[in-house]
Design a protein around this motif. Sequence first.
Motif, PDB file in Angstrom:
ATOM      1  N   PHE A  11      64.937  17.037  57.001  1.00  0.00           N
ATOM      2  CA  PHE A  11      65.635  16.935  58.144  1.00  0.00           C
ATOM      3  C   PHE A  11      64.750  17.102  59.606  1.00  0.00           C
ATOM      4  O   PHE A  11      63.787  17.890  59.410  1.00  0.00           O
ATOM      5  N   SER A  12      65.037  16.490  60.534  1.00  0.00           N
ATOM      6  CA  SER A  12      64.255  16.648  61.957  1.00  0.00           C
ATOM      7  C   SER A  12      65.068  17.615  62.537  1.00  0.00           C
ATOM      8  O   SER A  12      66.285  17.383  62.955  1.00  0.00           O
ATOM      9  N   THR A  13      64.221  18.730  62.921  1.00  0.00           N
ATOM     10  CA  THR A  13      64.928  19.860  63.614  1.00  0.00           C
ATOM     11  C   THR A  13      64.383  19.840  65.329  1.00  0.00           C
ATOM     12  O   THR A  13      64.983  20.545  65.942  1.00  0.00           O
ATOM     13  N   ASP A  31      61.876  13.917  65.282  1.00  0.00           N
ATOM     14  CA  ASP A  31      62.754  12.643  65.108  1.00  0.00           C
ATOM     15  C   ASP A  31      62.225  11.314  65.393  1.00  0.00           C
ATOM     16  O   ASP A  31      62.388  10.332  64.972  1.00  0.00           O
ATOM     17  N   GLY A  32      60.954  11.405  66.627  1.00  0.00           N
ATOM     18  CA  GLY A  32      60.425  10.076  66.983  1.00  0.00           C
ATOM     19  C   GLY A  32      59.255   9.941  66.141  1.00  0.00           C
ATOM     20  O   GLY A  32      58.431   8.826  66.523  1.00  0.00           O
ATOM     21  N   ARG A  33      58.833  10.486  65.141  1.00  0.00           N
ATOM     22  CA  ARG A  33      57.732  10.208  64.332  1.00  0.00           C
ATOM     23  C   ARG A  33      57.937   8.867  63.602  1.00  0.00           C
ATOM     24  O   ARG A  33      58.990   8.538  62.975  1.00  0.00           O
ATOM     25  N   ALA A  34      56.694   8.179  63.363  1.00  0.00           N
ATOM     26  CA  ALA A  34      56.896   6.807  62.769  1.00  0.00           C
ATOM     27  C   ALA A  34      57.034   6.969  61.364  1.00  0.00           C
ATOM     28  O   ALA A  34      57.832   6.245  60.436  1.00  0.00           O
ATOM     29  N   LEU A  35      56.359   8.180  60.800  1.00  0.00           N
ATOM     30  CA  LEU A  35      56.615   8.212  59.120  1.00  0.00           C
ATOM     31  C   LEU A  35      57.473   9.728  59.087  1.00  0.00           C
ATOM     32  O   LEU A  35      56.898  10.671  59.431  1.00  0.00           O
ATOM     33  N   ARG A  36      58.598   9.609  58.752  1.00  0.00           N
ATOM     34  CA  ARG A  36      59.409  10.867  59.096  1.00  0.00           C
ATOM     35  C   ARG A  36      59.343  11.319  57.452  1.00  0.00           C
ATOM     36  O   ARG A  36      59.536  12.708  57.398  1.00  0.00           O
ATOM     37  N   LEU A  37      59.132  10.793  56.428  1.00  0.00           N
ATOM     38  CA  LEU A  37      58.976  11.347  54.962  1.00  0.00           C
ATOM     39  C   LEU A  37      57.787  12.093  54.672  1.00  0.00           C
ATOM     40  O   LEU A  37      56.872  11.089  55.068  1.00  0.00           O
ATOM     41  N   TRP A  38      57.626  12.992  53.812  1.00  0.00           N
ATOM     42  CA  TRP A  38      56.341  13.554  53.246  1.00  0.00           C
ATOM     43  C   TRP A  38      55.724  12.474  52.228  1.00  0.00           C
ATOM     44  O   TRP A  38      54.416  12.526  52.559  1.00  0.00           O
ATOM     45  N   GLN A  39      56.485  11.935  51.643  1.00  0.00           N
ATOM     46  CA  GLN A  39      55.936  10.817  50.789  1.00  0.00           C
ATOM     47  C   GLN A  39      55.052   9.755  51.561  1.00  0.00           C
ATOM     48  O   GLN A  39      54.178   9.273  51.201  1.00  0.00           O
ATOM     49  N   GLN A  40      55.739   9.247  52.682  1.00  0.00           N
ATOM     50  CA  GLN A  40      55.266   8.269  53.571  1.00  0.00           C
ATOM     51  C   GLN A  40      53.719   8.775  54.160  1.00  0.00           C
ATOM     52  O   GLN A  40      52.617   8.155  54.197  1.00  0.00           O
TER      53      GLN A  40
END
Length: 355
Positions: free
Chosen positions: A9-11, A16-25
Amino acid sequence: MFYQESGQFSTRYRQDGRALRLWQQRAALWALLLLAFGLLPVIGNDYWFSAILIPFLVLSLAGLGLNLLTGYAGQLSLGSAAFMAVGAFASYKLQFLLPGLPLLLSFVAGGVVAAAVGVVFGLPSLRIKGFYLLVSTLAAQFFVEWLLTKFAWFSNGNESGVITAPPLLVAGHDFGSPAGRYLLTLSVVLPLFVLAANLVRSSLGRNWMAVRDMDTAAAVIGIPILRTKLLAFAISSFILGVAGSLWAFTYLGTVEPHGFDLSRSFQVLFIIILGGMGSILGNFLGAAFIVLLPIVLSILSGSLLSGVLPAGQLENLQKIIFGVLIILFLIKEPDGLARLWQGWRARARLWPLRF
């Protein structure tokens, strides 16, 4: 479920504005960078660098330049190769007019000159659009090619207009080897992609998409149409100019104005159509398709039809197969390879479930 965002989750607003939100990405991106900068220069051979990787990177960058203009801002153009030529010849000329000018700075200066030319040829977009704008950029394509051939000043007195790349020295290090030219190209291309990825997510990128979808509605809500369109032409031409410099200096080494002819503009256009218009990733996918498919067809035809058909007819057969595959692909997936990737990613998020 190896590609699942559950529990991530974005805290904070910045997260929240990151292009790559998931650690897998993010992990995949770091792995790709490690492969590109660390592993490929060690295991790659001269053929990989000169015939595959360098043209792939340069064409990806050229596709990015056109995609910003056409895919995001909705302005059609067939003058991509002209702006590439302006960047290449400007960088070359500045190297002689300003001795000691750093190589990377000459790339930037070539891009700035291309941006200025792009703004000039982008002025008709304020009054015309669609097919008519396409024709006006086609005029840029023929005019620039004629200008660089007609006046030998641009090529330092060479009557045929041929220019030769200077030594590829950056901070005293020679990047003249195939691996060095690959690393130099990669080091220029990646920052521009990062810049473009952030640009299309900014207010300017949203303005471009608003103008693309309906310029009248965009004007009604207060978007400055004049500035938005000209910025699209300027930034697109800047990137195409840098791509032209890389095409001349790190890929070919020697190039003439006819090397940036209309077929090159169509090649860049095919990249964004096949890869996906309005997609940053699509530029890489489209360039990979354009670069790799002819090589695969050449290998297959050489092994299966060698001795059956003359060499000239084999080359024509490859072009026919290439054209048919492009048509079939556009019928099957008109949104490009980027759409296929998005579909695969959506299925991976639910795997092994279907819904």
